[in-house]
Design a protein around this motif. Sequence first.
Motif, PDB file in Angstrom:
ATOM      1  N   ALA A 145       7.081  27.162  25.217  1.00 41.39           N
ATOM      2  CA  ALA A 145       8.328  26.879  24.487  1.00 41.39           C
ATOM      3  C   ALA A 145       8.681  28.016  23.540  1.00 41.39           C
ATOM      4  CB  ALA A 145       8.214  25.564  23.724  1.00 41.39           C
ATOM      5  N   LEU A 167      13.084  21.730  22.897  1.00 39.27           N
ATOM      6  CA  LEU A 167      11.949  21.416  22.051  1.00 39.27           C
ATOM      7  C   LEU A 167      12.342  20.324  21.059  1.00 39.27           C
ATOM      8  CD1 LEU A 167       9.060  22.284  21.291  1.00 39.27           C
ATOM      9  CD2 LEU A 167      10.089  23.877  19.674  1.00 39.27           C
ATOM     10  N   CYS A 226      10.465  18.706  26.231  1.00 31.97           N
ATOM     11  CA  CYS A 226      10.291  20.119  26.554  1.00 31.97           C
ATOM     12  C   CYS A 226       9.626  20.364  27.905  1.00 31.97           C
ATOM     13  CB  CYS A 226       9.485  20.806  25.453  1.00 31.97           C
ATOM     14  SG  CYS A 226       7.745  20.343  25.426  1.00 31.97           S
ATOM     15  N   CYS A 286       5.521  22.888  24.944  1.00 33.98           N
ATOM     16  CA  CYS A 286       5.180  23.117  23.544  1.00 33.98           C
ATOM     17  C   CYS A 286       3.680  23.259  23.312  1.00 33.98           C
ATOM     18  CB  CYS A 286       5.746  22.005  22.664  1.00 33.98           C
ATOM     19  SG  CYS A 286       4.988  20.391  22.938  1.00 33.98           S
TER      20      CYS A 286
END
Length: 106
Positions: A37, A60, A70, A83
């Motif tokens: 991310a 995100l 995400c 993430c």
Amino acid sequence: MSCQIKDHPIVDYPDRRLVEFTFDGKTLSGREGAPIAAALLDNGIHVFRYTSKREEPRSLFCGIGQCNDCVVVVNGRPNVRSCVTPLEEGMVIETQRGLGRFGKNV
């Protein structure tokens, strides 16, 4: 323009080498070991997936792997939480559309 945070004790990756990866067919670079991310955001990418019912964009949200906003497709594997997944050299990352079934990006 880079979105990378500098001089932070947790999210700064200055000593990690730059690696190449692809996102939706485009070659990009990011810091090895940084969350996917973070690499996507640093490259100006803000939409990681589209919802299945209304095809709404998501990005995100929680940043700790507890939600599904995400998720992306990584090397053909759907529902990877960007993430908390470290970036690796040569990863093939795609926008996830819908539920992300194996073998199809739908």
